[in-house]
Write a protein that holds these residues in place. Structure first.
Motif, mmCIF file in Angstrom:
data_model
loop_
_atom_site.group_PDB
_atom_site.id
_atom_site.type_symbol
_atom_site.label_atom_id
_atom_site.label_comp_id
_atom_site.label_asym_id
_atom_site.label_seq_id
_atom_site.Cartn_x
_atom_site.Cartn_y
_atom_site.Cartn_z
ATOM 1 N N VAL A 16 0.139 -6.882 -2.467
ATOM 2 C CA VAL A 16 -0.460 -7.673 -3.531
ATOM 3 C C VAL A 16 0.691 -8.246 -4.354
ATOM 4 N N TYR A 17 0.671 -9.542 -4.520
ATOM 5 C CA TYR A 17 1.726 -10.227 -5.258
ATOM 6 C C TYR A 17 1.215 -10.565 -6.660
ATOM 7 N N PRO A 21 0.825 -1.219 0.000
ATOM 8 C CA PRO A 21 0.000 0.000 0.000
ATOM 9 C C PRO A 21 0.855 1.263 0.000
ATOM 10 N N GLY A 22 0.551 2.154 -0.914
ATOM 11 C CA GLY A 22 1.260 3.415 -0.981
ATOM 12 C C GLY A 22 2.652 3.355 -1.571
ATOM 13 N N LYS A 23 3.029 2.184 -2.071
ATOM 14 C CA LYS A 23 4.378 2.027 -2.633
ATOM 15 C C LYS A 23 4.310 1.572 -4.082
ATOM 16 N N GLU A 24 5.410 1.729 -4.765
ATOM 17 C CA GLU A 24 5.487 1.266 -6.139
ATOM 18 C C GLU A 24 5.680 -0.257 -6.173
ATOM 19 N N ARG A 25 5.293 -0.816 -7.285
ATOM 20 C CA ARG A 25 5.479 -2.248 -7.459
ATOM 21 C C ARG A 25 6.975 -2.553 -7.566
ATOM 22 N N GLU A 26 7.387 -3.658 -6.948
ATOM 23 C CA GLU A 26 8.804 -3.998 -6.942
ATOM 24 C C GLU A 26 9.018 -5.456 -7.321
#
Length: 124
Positions: free
Chosen positions: A93-94, A41-46
């Protein structure tokens, strides 16, 4: 066209384990690099992990090395991510993704197809 469907997400306590799976449609699954990414949440996908088509080469983000294992079963058109010693900050979320790339396999733009994602929640 490749259709990807993730499963196996859920709630786990910190320090616990979880395995997520991703099933793919199509008859050319073994020709694709498969990757796992996550978005908190609140972060970029990594990037989390990736595996070449033959399964001979795997790649991991430094943050998960030694705890996560990516594998694939080409006969079942499925890629797995075994996650051990999970931490609360790994709640996300994966997503699984498929790529035909000879590059690093760790960059989002390399991937052509994405699943809808599966929620993994790690409680403290």
């Amino acid at each position: 066209q490749v259709h990807l469907v993730e499963s196996g997400g859920g709630l786990v306590q910190a320090g616990g384990s979880l395995r997520v799976s991703c099933g793919a449609s199509g008859r050319t699954f073994s020709s694709y690099v498969m990757g796992w990414f996550r978005q908190a949440p609140g972060k970029e996908r990594e990037f989390v992990a990736a595996i070449r088509g033959s399964g001979g080469s795997t790649y991991y983000a430094d943050s998960v090395k030694g705890r996560f294992t990516i594998s694939r079963d080409n006969a079942k058109n499925t890629v797995y991510l075994q996650m051990n010693s999970l931490k609360p900050e790994e709640t996300a979320v994966y997503y699984c993704a498929a790529a035909r790339t000879y590059g690093s396999a760790q960059l989002e733009y390399e991937y052509d197809y994405w699943g809808q994602g599966t929620q993994v929640t790690v409680s403290s």
